[in-house]
Design a protein around this motif. Structure first.
Motif, PDB file in Angstrom:
ATOM      1  N   ARG A 141       0.412  -3.868   8.845  1.00 29.07           N
ATOM      2  CA  ARG A 141       0.191  -2.838   7.821  1.00 29.07           C
ATOM      3  C   ARG A 141       1.485  -2.048   7.578  1.00 29.07           C
ATOM      4  O   ARG A 141       1.868  -1.771   6.458  1.00 29.07           O
ATOM      5  N   TRP A 142       2.172  -1.730   8.686  1.00 34.67           N
ATOM      6  CA  TRP A 142       3.424  -0.961   8.581  1.00 34.67           C
ATOM      7  C   TRP A 142       4.477  -1.769   7.840  1.00 34.67           C
ATOM      8  O   TRP A 142       5.185  -1.262   6.978  1.00 34.67           O
ATOM      9  N   ARG A 143       4.569  -3.077   8.183  1.00 32.97           N
ATOM     10  CA  ARG A 143       5.563  -3.929   7.529  1.00 32.97           C
ATOM     11  C   ARG A 143       5.277  -4.063   6.037  1.00 32.97           C
ATOM     12  O   ARG A 143       6.181  -4.169   5.231  1.00 32.97           O
ATOM     13  N   LEU A 144       3.990  -4.074   5.701  1.00 36.10           N
ATOM     14  CA  LEU A 144       3.657  -4.350   4.299  1.00 36.10           C
ATOM     15  C   LEU A 144       3.640  -3.109   3.413  1.00 36.10           C
ATOM     16  O   LEU A 144       3.952  -3.181   2.249  1.00 36.10           O
ATOM     17  N   CYS A 145       3.242  -1.969   3.970  1.00 36.88           N
ATOM     18  CA  CYS A 145       3.112  -0.848   3.017  1.00 36.88           C
ATOM     19  C   CYS A 145       3.471   0.543   3.511  1.00 36.88           C
ATOM     20  O   CYS A 145       3.825   1.387   2.703  1.00 36.88           O
ATOM     21  N   GLU A 146       3.403   0.848   4.781  1.00 41.16           N
ATOM     22  CA  GLU A 146       3.502   2.263   5.133  1.00 41.16           C
ATOM     23  C   GLU A 146       4.785   2.599   5.866  1.00 41.16           C
ATOM     24  O   GLU A 146       4.856   3.554   6.623  1.00 41.16           O
ATOM     25  N   ARG A 147       5.763   1.789   5.672  1.00 41.91           N
ATOM     26  CA  ARG A 147       6.969   1.824   6.491  1.00 41.91           C
ATOM     27  C   ARG A 147       7.517   3.211   6.825  1.00 41.91           C
ATOM     28  O   ARG A 147       7.843   3.484   7.959  1.00 41.91           O
ATOM     29  N   GLN A 148       7.614   4.031   5.834  1.00 45.85           N
ATOM     30  CA  GLN A 148       8.323   5.298   6.042  1.00 45.85           C
ATOM     31  C   GLN A 148       7.489   6.380   6.720  1.00 45.85           C
ATOM     32  O   GLN A 148       7.979   7.159   7.505  1.00 45.85           O
ATOM     33  N   SER A 149       6.216   6.414   6.353  1.00 48.05           N
ATOM     34  CA  SER A 149       5.463   7.637   6.612  1.00 48.05           C
ATOM     35  C   SER A 149       4.723   7.658   7.941  1.00 48.05           C
ATOM     36  O   SER A 149       4.132   8.648   8.307  1.00 48.05           O
ATOM     37  N   ALA A 162      10.328  -6.629  14.796  1.00 43.67           N
ATOM     38  CA  ALA A 162      10.768  -7.839  15.502  1.00 43.67           C
ATOM     39  C   ALA A 162      10.219  -9.108  14.846  1.00 43.67           C
ATOM     40  O   ALA A 162      10.803 -10.177  14.964  1.00 43.67           O
ATOM     41  N   LEU A 163       9.059  -8.999  14.181  1.00 35.78           N
ATOM     42  CA  LEU A 163       8.473 -10.172  13.529  1.00 35.78           C
ATOM     43  C   LEU A 163       8.360  -9.927  12.034  1.00 35.78           C
ATOM     44  O   LEU A 163       8.214  -8.779  11.590  1.00 35.78           O
ATOM     45  N   SER A 164       8.399 -11.017  11.293  1.00 43.48           N
ATOM     46  CA  SER A 164       8.186 -10.911   9.848  1.00 43.48           C
ATOM     47  C   SER A 164       6.684 -10.743   9.604  1.00 43.48           C
ATOM     48  O   SER A 164       5.868 -11.060  10.477  1.00 43.48           O
ATOM     49  N   PRO A 165       6.287 -10.274   8.410  1.00 46.10           N
ATOM     50  CA  PRO A 165       4.848 -10.168   8.125  1.00 46.10           C
ATOM     51  C   PRO A 165       4.119 -11.485   8.389  1.00 46.10           C
ATOM     52  O   PRO A 165       3.038 -11.496   8.972  1.00 46.10           O
ATOM     53  N   LEU A 166       4.742 -12.612   7.994  1.00 43.30           N
ATOM     54  CA  LEU A 166       4.082 -13.909   8.207  1.00 43.30           C
ATOM     55  C   LEU A 166       3.862 -14.157   9.704  1.00 43.30           C
ATOM     56  O   LEU A 166       2.810 -14.640  10.127  1.00 43.30           O
ATOM     57  N   GLN A 167       4.866 -13.815  10.504  1.00 42.78           N
ATOM     58  CA  GLN A 167       4.723 -14.011  11.957  1.00 42.78           C
ATOM     59  C   GLN A 167       3.629 -13.116  12.537  1.00 42.78           C
ATOM     60  O   GLN A 167       2.908 -13.510  13.443  1.00 42.78           O
ATOM     61  N   TRP A 168       3.508 -11.898  11.994  1.00 42.42           N
ATOM     62  CA  TRP A 168       2.426 -11.022  12.463  1.00 42.42           C
ATOM     63  C   TRP A 168       1.065 -11.625  12.091  1.00 42.42           C
ATOM     64  O   TRP A 168       0.127 -11.583  12.874  1.00 42.42           O
TER      65      TRP A 168
END
Ligand SMILES: [Zn+2]
Length: 297
Positions: A238-246, A257-263
């Motif tokens: 979820r963090w990788r896809l949309c909520e990174r900053q907040s 450490a992992l890409s979204p696909l790896q997660w």
């Protein structure tokens, strides 16, 4: 006349949060303290503020001899240990040189301070040499170690320091927040969450092997461990896809450490394992767990 020593608001908030006023009033810091979560320059700024307030008769006036020497970086009773630029590492020779000086009496003040930043740049030999001094520090010397992340320091060093975790996640709230659906996990495992996350952070940095991590956590109830992993992976995704900053609860060193696909793949593996457990299919959990952990590398 120079202004008194001031801090920017984000650092002065820490003075009250950690009750540093108490140390300033006593004119003494812990014999070894560890500041975690600030950049090197912020940490040094905060350390100088504390030292200035301790040395200066007028609580960090900015203009007395102590204040002047401190902010010119030439105070004889403040020693700064940083990596040699070209080598980016603090070696044992630098620590040995330092040790020779700290057993002498302070030159101008009643005590002396050693700042080590970033402390995690000490190599193993340097850290071991320092450890001996931290175990029995000279009475008039205080150490301030600084690191952006706590787990990058050997546990032996950390355990000798009074820790001030600036960016500490409030772990007691973490699981409650992480697990919106009130997943059932025993309180014993929730208490261990910081260690589990630390193991995962070390794993992705190749500082710990999947076998060791699996052996440490394999004794817990498999279903509960998988629930924790699933929730963490979902949070990372979820963090990788949309909520990174907040997101105040993010663990960037792990989540990045992992890409979204790896997660996604990790989530699939956990679902597969969970299915097998639900259907009472016999599995060697430690082995399956190791395979899952290999997915973090
Ligand atoms: Zn002063």
């Amino acid at each position: 006349m120079p202004p008194p020593i001031n801090l920017p608001p984000e650092l002065s908030a820490l003075v009250s949060r950690f009750n540093f006023e108490h140390y300033i009033a006593r004119k003494q810091l812990p014999s070894a303290m560890l500041l975690v979560g600030l950049s090197s320059s912020q940490a040094i700024q905060l350390a100088k503020f504390l030292i200035g307030n301790i040395f200066c008769e007028a609580n960090g006036c900015g203009s007395c001899a102590h204040c002047h020497l401190l902010f010119e970086d030439i105070h004889p009773d403040v020693k700064l240990l940083t990596p040699v630029k070209a080598e980016k590492v603090i070696k044992i020779d630098a620590v040995r040189d330092l040790i020779q000086t700290i057993y002498q009496t302070p030159k101008k003040a009643k005590q002396q301070f050693v700042l080590i930043s970033p402390a995690n740049k000490m190599n193993t030999a340097a850290a071991n040499a320092l450890l001996k001094v931290l175990e029995e520090p000279p009475i008039h010397t205080s150490f301030i170690l600084m690191a952006e992340q706590e787990y990058t320091l050997p546990i032996t060093i950390r355990s000798r320091c009074q820790r001030f975790l600036v960016n500490a996640i409030a772990w007691e709230n973490y699981w409650q927040w992480l697990s919106m659906s009130q997943e059932i996990v025993s309180p014993e495992l929730i208490v261990e969450l910081p260690l589990l996350v630390e193991d995962l952070c070390l794993l992705v940095k190749k500082g710990k092997s999947p076998c060791k991590v699996a052996a440490r956590w394999g004794d817990y109830n498999p279903q509960e461990i998988l629930t924790v992993f699933y929730t963490l992976c979902a949070q990372a995704l979820r963090w990788r896809l949309c909520e990174r900053q907040s997101d105040a609860y993010a663990i960037p060193e792990l989540f990045n450490a992992l890409s979204p696909l790896q997660w996604f793949n990790q989530l699939d593996r956990i679902k597969e394992l969970t299915k097998k457990i639900h259907h009472n299919i016999q599995i060697n959990f430690i082995l399956s767990f190791e395979t899952l952990l290999l997915g973090f590398l």
